[in-house]
Design an enzyme around this catalytic site. Structure first.
Site, mmCIF file in Angstrom:
data_model
loop_
_atom_site.group_PDB
_atom_site.id
_atom_site.type_symbol
_atom_site.label_atom_id
_atom_site.label_comp_id
_atom_site.label_asym_id
_atom_site.label_seq_id
_atom_site.Cartn_x
_atom_site.Cartn_y
_atom_site.Cartn_z
ATOM 1 N N ILE A 151 0.924 -1.116 -0.417
ATOM 2 C CA ILE A 151 -0.039 -0.019 0.217
ATOM 3 C C ILE A 151 0.999 0.877 0.154
ATOM 4 O O ILE A 151 1.634 1.545 1.127
ATOM 5 C CB ILE A 151 -1.114 -0.040 1.448
ATOM 6 N N ASP A 154 4.210 7.911 1.445
ATOM 7 C CA ASP A 154 4.556 9.005 1.867
ATOM 8 C C ASP A 154 5.944 9.305 1.148
ATOM 9 O O ASP A 154 6.430 9.494 0.901
ATOM 10 C CB ASP A 154 4.531 9.575 3.334
ATOM 11 N N THR A 155 6.502 7.868 1.044
ATOM 12 C CA THR A 155 7.442 7.762 0.642
ATOM 13 C C THR A 155 7.720 6.910 -1.086
ATOM 14 O O THR A 155 6.627 5.978 -0.910
ATOM 15 C CB THR A 155 9.152 7.178 1.548
ATOM 16 N N HIS A 157 9.203 4.385 -0.962
ATOM 17 C CA HIS A 157 8.841 2.908 -0.648
ATOM 18 C C HIS A 157 8.277 1.833 -0.822
ATOM 19 O O HIS A 157 8.690 0.737 -1.782
ATOM 20 C CB HIS A 157 9.450 2.644 0.493
#
Length: 224
Positions: A151, A154-155, A157
């Site tokens: 999911i 904010d990064t 990743h």
């Protein structure tokens, strides 16, 4: 000076003479046939015109008469005797457990025995690929399901994990020679993930199981 509006010159061909043509033009000619007070025109342009209609029809009919092409596909009628491994990521477990339940229920509907299903848990979707490859190489399974949920946060990743999970599952199937089915959700938020794990968008775990059944049958019965 003659008027430009005068009638265009006519070329009259006689049986005993015809104008000299360039070698490349010598195969292009027109003929006029008179029959029953009517004129019939025909033309030929060797090397330039399309094949005559009769030849084209003959080519088509000969194609139709060839033997039928053999189509091969896996069966979804029953799954007795097929063995499956399911690799499941614990990360976002609230989603992956629902996907797992959907997959197992689908297997049961298609007569796959519970003892022919093995579930292997891994920390996250990134670790699925290497485990799937080892399971495929073991020779104990006809297909490996790979279930996870990534999911977006904010990064960046998210992008790294999603891409690595997809390429890992693909490599596992290629390197092991056993179908490894990609069932990792890649969603923008938790609502999307829940909708795809039994909500209004269905259960992607169940869809993954159907794909595994068809691919296992294809390999077992047609591609050995």
């Amino acid at each position: 000076m003659k008027s430009l509006a005068s009638s265009p010159p006519c070329l009259r061909l006689t049986p005993t003479s015809r104008p000299h043509l360039h070698p490349r033009q010598s195969s292009c000619f027109s003929s006029v046939t008179k029959s029953n007070n009517s004129l019939s025109f025909s033309s030929s342009a060797s090397g330039f015109a399309s094949p005559p209609l009769a030849v084209e029809k003959e080519l088509r009919s000969s194609f139709v008469r060839t033997e039928a092409v053999r189509h091969v596909t896996g069966s979804l009628i029953r799954g007795e005797g097929l063995r499956f491994a399911i690799v499941v990521a614990r990360f976002n477990e609230v989603v992956t457990k629902l996907l797992l339940e959907g997959a197992i229920e689908t297997f049961k509907k298609y007569s796959v025995r519970e003892e022919d299903i093995q579930v292997i848990w891994v920390p996250g979707s990134f670790e699925i690929g290497v485990v799937a490859q080892n399971l495929g190489k073991s020779g104990n399974f006809h297909a490996v399901l790979c279930i996870g949920a990534v999911i977006r946060g904010d990064t960046t990743h998210y992008d790294a994990v999603a891409n690595s999970a997809a390429s890992g599952v693909l490599s596992a199937g290629i390197n092991s020679g056993v179908p490894c089915i990609f069932g990792v959700l890649t969603c923008e938020d938790m609502d999307q993930a829940l909708n795809r794990s039994g909500g209004k968008a269905g259960n992607k775990g169940a869809e993954t199981a159907l794909t595994a059944l068809e691919m296992a049958s294809l390999f077992e019965h047609h591609l050995k």
